[in-house]
Design a protein around this motif. Sequence first.
Motif, mmCIF file in Angstrom:
data_model
loop_
_atom_site.group_PDB
_atom_site.id
_atom_site.type_symbol
_atom_site.label_atom_id
_atom_site.label_comp_id
_atom_site.label_asym_id
_atom_site.label_seq_id
_atom_site.Cartn_x
_atom_site.Cartn_y
_atom_site.Cartn_z
ATOM 1 N N GLN A 115 -7.357 -7.973 -1.561
ATOM 2 C CA GLN A 115 -6.017 -8.266 -1.058
ATOM 3 C C GLN A 115 -5.389 -6.984 -0.548
ATOM 4 N N GLN A 116 -4.506 -7.130 0.405
ATOM 5 C CA GLN A 116 -3.844 -5.962 0.965
ATOM 6 C C GLN A 116 -2.665 -5.540 0.081
ATOM 7 N N GLU A 117 -2.695 -4.305 -0.344
ATOM 8 C CA GLU A 117 -1.626 -3.750 -1.171
ATOM 9 C C GLU A 117 -1.163 -2.425 -0.558
ATOM 10 N N THR A 118 0.067 -2.063 -0.825
ATOM 11 C CA THR A 118 0.591 -0.783 -0.352
ATOM 12 C C THR A 118 0.490 0.229 -1.488
ATOM 13 N N VAL A 119 -0.310 1.268 -1.252
ATOM 14 C CA VAL A 119 -0.524 2.311 -2.256
ATOM 15 C C VAL A 119 -0.107 3.648 -1.651
ATOM 16 N N ASP A 120 0.889 4.270 -2.229
ATOM 17 C CA ASP A 120 1.411 5.550 -1.719
ATOM 18 C C ASP A 120 1.784 5.456 -0.238
ATOM 19 N N GLY A 121 2.395 4.327 0.120
ATOM 20 C CA GLY A 121 2.858 4.152 1.492
ATOM 21 C C GLY A 121 1.785 3.733 2.474
ATOM 22 N N GLN A 122 0.558 3.552 1.999
ATOM 23 C CA GLN A 122 -0.549 3.158 2.866
ATOM 24 C C GLN A 122 -1.065 1.772 2.480
ATOM 25 N N SER A 123 -1.408 0.983 3.505
ATOM 26 C CA SER A 123 -1.988 -0.336 3.235
ATOM 27 C C SER A 123 -3.453 -0.159 2.834
ATOM 28 N N ALA A 124 -3.840 -0.822 1.756
ATOM 29 C CA ALA A 124 -5.213 -0.684 1.256
ATOM 30 C C ALA A 124 -5.736 -2.037 0.785
#
Length: 251
Positions: A115-124
Amino acid sequence: MIKLSPSRLACLILAAWLPLQAQAGLLDDDEARKAILDLRAKVDAIARDLNARIETKSDKTVQLDMLNQHEQTMQEIARLRGQIEVLANQIARAQEGQKQLYADLDSRIKKLEPQQETVDGQSASVLPAEKTAYDNATALFQTGDYKGASAALQDFVRRFPESAYAANAQYWLGNAYFALGDYKKAIAAQEVVTTTYAGSPKVPDAMLNIGSSYALLKDSKNAKKALQQLVSKYPESSAARTAKDRLASLK
């Protein structure tokens, strides 16, 4: 309908005619002809009556057979309707079971799909299991269970070394050790952040934690070195501003 065949009619006529033949010598030709005609008329009448009776009996038998067949047919229809209802119920249950199965499979697949999550301002792209494990581990840290958090975070980086959360997990692992007063482990954990995850936004904070750990270990030399490197590499970071203040206190 049953009819008397000509042969059977002939036999009846012959049976009736024989007594007449025995009297032929007593009758003249005209009288004999008249008697034969009368006999034939009687035979025809008997045959018609017999056939009528047979036909009437046959019709009733046919009607009875038809009624029996109709009843049997209705029973068979009722039996088939019962089977159809049973099959319909079985199909309905099977379809419902398939729907539930598909729903379960879909749920399981979703648990395995990234799933797409935002980690430290980046989509991952992150697996649901990764996110759950990371959230649970950091939740332990936030509640002050640093021992439980250190174990959970260590397990996370072991299981998901390539995860988008791995750098953060490693950083919080160092912080958990720092909170427990195990500064050597804190330094070792944060050095992994600065090397293995050198591109992570957590690197400046990790370097600050390393400097602070050396300071608490009374190792001023390495403390100054770590803090100076932080100021040199990341001068615009908030961690660098804190490092400058701590450098001043170490002089």
